[in-house]
Motif scaffolding. Structure first.
Motif, mmCIF file in Angstrom:
data_model
loop_
_atom_site.group_PDB
_atom_site.id
_atom_site.type_symbol
_atom_site.label_atom_id
_atom_site.label_comp_id
_atom_site.label_asym_id
_atom_site.label_seq_id
_atom_site.Cartn_x
_atom_site.Cartn_y
_atom_site.Cartn_z
ATOM 1 N N SER B 64 0.845 -1.193 0.000
ATOM 2 C CA SER B 64 0.000 0.000 0.000
ATOM 3 C C SER B 64 0.877 1.238 0.000
ATOM 4 C CB SER B 64 -0.914 -0.008 1.232
ATOM 5 O OG SER B 64 -0.123 0.032 2.397
ATOM 6 N N GLY B 65 0.258 2.394 -0.220
ATOM 7 C CA GLY B 65 1.014 3.645 -0.262
ATOM 8 C C GLY B 65 1.085 4.195 -1.671
ATOM 9 N N GLU B 66 1.523 5.461 -1.770
ATOM 10 C CA GLU B 66 1.599 6.097 -3.083
ATOM 11 C C GLU B 66 3.027 6.515 -3.397
ATOM 12 O OE1 GLU B 66 -1.237 8.736 -1.463
ATOM 13 O OE2 GLU B 66 -1.939 6.703 -1.034
ATOM 14 N N MET B 67 3.315 6.534 -4.692
ATOM 15 C CA MET B 67 4.616 7.025 -5.145
ATOM 16 C C MET B 67 4.392 8.077 -6.230
ATOM 17 S SD MET B 67 6.994 3.631 -5.273
ATOM 18 C CE MET B 67 6.170 2.856 -6.623
ATOM 19 N N TYR B 68 5.250 9.102 -6.230
ATOM 20 C CA TYR B 68 5.139 10.184 -7.209
ATOM 21 C C TYR B 68 6.502 10.447 -7.823
ATOM 22 C CZ TYR B 68 0.932 10.957 -4.447
ATOM 23 O OH TYR B 68 -0.240 10.786 -3.785
ATOM 24 N N ILE B 69 6.519 10.643 -9.128
ATOM 25 C CA ILE B 69 7.725 11.123 -9.809
ATOM 26 C C ILE B 69 7.361 12.490 -10.375
ATOM 27 C CG2 ILE B 69 9.392 10.724 -11.666
ATOM 28 C CD1 ILE B 69 9.570 8.489 -9.703
ATOM 29 N N ASP B 70 8.120 13.530 -10.000
ATOM 30 C CA ASP B 70 7.812 14.888 -10.442
ATOM 31 C C ASP B 70 6.361 15.248 -10.152
ATOM 32 O OD1 ASP B 70 10.200 15.900 -11.326
ATOM 33 O OD2 ASP B 70 10.027 14.949 -13.301
ATOM 34 N N GLY B 71 5.852 14.792 -9.044
ATOM 35 C CA GLY B 71 4.490 15.134 -8.662
ATOM 36 C C GLY B 71 3.408 14.286 -9.289
ATOM 37 N N GLU B 72 3.801 13.414 -10.213
ATOM 38 C CA GLU B 72 2.815 12.594 -10.909
ATOM 39 C C GLU B 72 2.758 11.212 -10.249
ATOM 40 O OE1 GLU B 72 2.595 10.200 -15.113
ATOM 41 O OE2 GLU B 72 4.093 11.783 -14.869
ATOM 42 N N ALA B 73 1.538 10.768 -9.899
ATOM 43 C CA ALA B 73 1.393 9.467 -9.244
ATOM 44 C C ALA B 73 1.809 8.356 -10.200
ATOM 45 C CB ALA B 73 -0.049 9.264 -8.800
ATOM 46 N N VAL B 74 2.580 7.398 -9.694
ATOM 47 C CA VAL B 74 3.055 6.303 -10.552
ATOM 48 C C VAL B 74 2.851 4.962 -9.851
ATOM 49 C CG1 VAL B 74 4.813 7.582 -11.829
ATOM 50 C CG2 VAL B 74 5.386 6.600 -9.608
#
Ligand SMILES: Nc1ncnc2c1ncn2[C@@H]1O[C@H](COP(=O)(O)OP(=O)(O)OP(=O)(O)O)[C@@H](O)[C@H]1O
Ligand SMILES: [Mg+2]
Lengths: 357, 268
Positions: B64-74
């Motif tokens: 679970s959890g979220e990841m972002y590259i340059d603010g964009e969810a990936v």
């Protein structure tokens, strides 16, 4: 100054050590050098025994007729060994190669020839071209089944192919009732691979040419394409390959499918070579392909080896076969010699793997 | 709360969790990497450092959890997905194929094919181009001490292998390079060379995540230090704000740092 001192025992030892290191790193770089050496050695030995010392019938060894026969004798093992090499490069093994080949050739023959002694009479009497084509598809699907079981359920190739070895052997007996179909019963197209033609003093068959072309094709695929590089990478270290962005499962699956295609071609070649489709053709073919691959310098641990080595390994098996029987020795000596060669080849492989720059 | 900043993290994770059966690798772990910085990730064995970066590089997928590259969810399904976003990783195990040569390793999984029919129909590799460019990128990084680009990687020393792995990570127009204990197996000189390499990558504008157990090295190159403990982020400090022994104390739980004293915003 010690630099001007005469050669000491220690220097000599250092020289020797570096010679061994050179041999080791050459073998490391060109794993087909050792089978080439063994083959050359065998030819020299048989040459001296036959032409100089006149042992047995060995003088006939270098006659064009014998050489042609030896070359033709390589086609079954040689073609199947291509499939085995690709599988072993991924650190796998295929024990079902022979069973699938027999199944495919029986399939082809029973489609093309109507025999009452089979359980597939309802689909017999096909156009022979279609029969061969369907046989190729069947072998490909059989290879795909191996790949699917290995990849989907994470099963060891040894176990999966041991299982499919039994399954396809049984299917051959159940569907085709173990009846050998003779070449003279078959349409000509089925025997196309036995077409002979002269090349200088030698007689080649179409099957031999096809086998050699397959070697060229797969040598290119393995060394010249990304798929080939991935086969090596997966066999070398599947975890590293996966982390490098290679879809390891897809590569493994495709390897068994490709092996299936090659086995299918080998089935057709075998019908030509033996002028029959028999469930009992080449009972030891699995071990022979593995032997050719191992003697050829390909590592059973995966990732290391060349197709050229396998071709040389196949030649070694056949040359030993002919040479020893022409020398009047029992088959047992050939089996003995092969056993020694296999163990020597694995020992050499272990040594090569320790190479350091 | 810390003051809001205009700089967006180039890599960000919120509440990442990952368990292996009953073993907890990550537990609601947060993470931020800002553009152009070297962020060190330190922590005891089993603190979840490798698990964290494996999630960020797509080698593992978090529970679970979220990841972002340059603010964009990936969401990454494989390491190819993170590479496509410009995130390159040098794993603790290096992930090189020892039997392949240096250029084959550099291009493993993204080989260059020849132009025209040779490449399109016959799938022929452009080995010449790959070798030339591999030599170029090793040169750029100043790590061309190898004899030949066609030497198999298993014949290289530990430091040279590491250099190949780092060169691979830095060679493909990547924005973020993740290094998992790059100096663990190296001697003093080879370590120094790899640290120099890391600084060079930062000079070229890349953002770097460096996992290391070596405190002097961390204090030498890091802009900020993310301290991992028991699967979560214990604190983020800087080499200026805290001493080495204090960082070790945070790692072991002997010391806690209030959020106001942490460095959760970029320093560069
Ligand atoms: N594939 C796995 N299967 C089961 N448990 C795992 C796996 N990978 C990691 N773990 C467990 O998850 C926890 C965190 O491991 P991780 O490798 O992320 O630690 P680390 O901080 O990188 O440690 P080190 O400093 O030793 O490299 C450990 O308890 C470890 O045993
Ligand atoms: Mg780790």
């Amino acid at each position: 100054m010690s630099s001007t001192a005469p050669t000491t025992a220690a220097d000599e030892f250092a020289d020797k050590a570096s010679t061994m290191q050179k041999v080791q790193s050459s073998l490391h770089r060109y794993p087909w050098l050792s089978p080439l050496f063994v083959l050359a050695l065998l030819l020299v030995i048989f040459g001296v025994l036959g032409l100089v010392m006149g042992v047995g019938d060995l003088e006939n060894f270098f006659k064009p007729g014998t050489i042609s026969l030896m070359l033709q004798q390589t086609v079954i093992v040689g073609t199947l060994a291509i499939a085995q090499t690709i599988v072993i490069l991924t650190a796998g093994i295929d024990l079902s190669i022979g069973a699938i080949m027999v199944f495919a050739q029986m399939f082809m023959a029973n489609l093309a020839v109507y025999t009452t002694a089979s359980n597939v009479t309802f689909m017999a009497g096909q156009n022979p071209v279609l029969a061969v084509f369907i046989g190729l598809i069947v072998a490909t699907l059989a290879g795909g089944l191996n790949g699917f079981l290995i990849v989907r359920f994470n099963l060891p190739p040894f176990i999966v192919t041991l299982g499919t070895l039994s399954i396809f052997t049984a299917l051959t007996l159940i569907l085709f009732k173990a009846r050998t179909i003779q070449g003279k019963e078959m349409p000509d197209f089925m025997l196309l691979m036995s077409t002979k033609f002269e090349l200088g003093p030698l007689t080649f068959t179409l099957g031999l040419i096809v086998m050699l072309l397959l070697y060229v094709l797969f040598a290119y695929i393995l060394r010249g394409t990304a798929w080939g590089t991935h086969v090596y990478a997966v066999g070398d270290d599947p975890v590293a390959a996966e982390l490098s962005g290679i879809n390891v499962k897809r590569v493994l699956f495709s390897v068994y499918v490709v092996a299936g295609v090659v086995i299918g071609v080998a089935a057709w070649i075998t019908i030509g070579r033996t002028a029959a489709a028999s469930p009992n053709v080449a009972p030891e073919i699995n071990l022979e392909t593995i032997t050719a691959v191992v003697i050829g310098g390909t590592s059973l641990f995966g990732g290391r080896g060349r197709l050229l080595g396998t071709l040389l390994g196949t030649f070694i098996i056949v040359v030993l076969d002919f040479g020893l029987s022409l020398a009047g020795l029992d088959q047992a000596y050939r089996v003995l010699a092969i056993g020694v060669l296999v163990i020597a080849a694995v020992a050499v492989d272990q040594w090569i793997r320790k190479v350091k720059a | 709360m810390t003051a809001t900043t205009t700089t967006q993290p180039i890599v960000q994770a919120k509440d990442l969790s990952k368990s292996f059966g009953r073993v907890v690798g990550l537990a609601d772990c947060s993470f931020e990497l800002y553009p152009g910085e070297v962020l060190a990730v330190v922590g005891d064995n089993g603190a979840g450092k490798s698990t964290l970066i494996k999630c960020l590089s797509g080698a593992l997928s978090p529970d679970s959890g979220e990841m972002y590259i340059d603010g964009e969810a990936v969401t990454f399904k494989s390491t190819n997905d993170s590479r496509a976003k410009g995130v390159e990783t040098v794993y603790q195990t290096l992930a090189v194929a020892p039997v392949l040569d240096i250029s084959e390793n550099l291009y493993l999984g993204r080989e260059i094919r020849k132009k025209g029919i040779l490449g399109k129909v016959f799938r022929s590799l452009d080995k010449k181009k790959m070798r030339a460019e591999a030599t170029q990128s090793l040169n750029d990084l100043g790590v061309l001490t190898v004899q030949s680009i066609t030497q198999s990687v298993e014949t290289l020393s530990g430091g040279q292998r590491q250099a190949v792995a780092v060169a691979r990570a830095g060679a493909f127009g990547s924005k973020v390079v993740i290094l998992d204990e790059p100096t663990a197996a190296l001697g003093v000189n080879e370590s120094a060379r790899v640290l120099k390499l890391i600084k060079d990558l930062r000079e070229r504008g890349m953002s770097i995540i460096l996992i290391s157990h070596n405190m002097p090295q961390v204090f030498d190159v890091a802009d900020r230090i993310h301290v991992q403990r028991l699967g979560r982020r214990a604190a983020v400090v800087t080499p200026q704000s805290h001493q080495m022994n204090e960082v070790v104390a945070i790692m072991t739980g002997a010391m806690t740092v209030p959020e106001a004293e942490q460095q959760l915003t970029p320093v560069r």
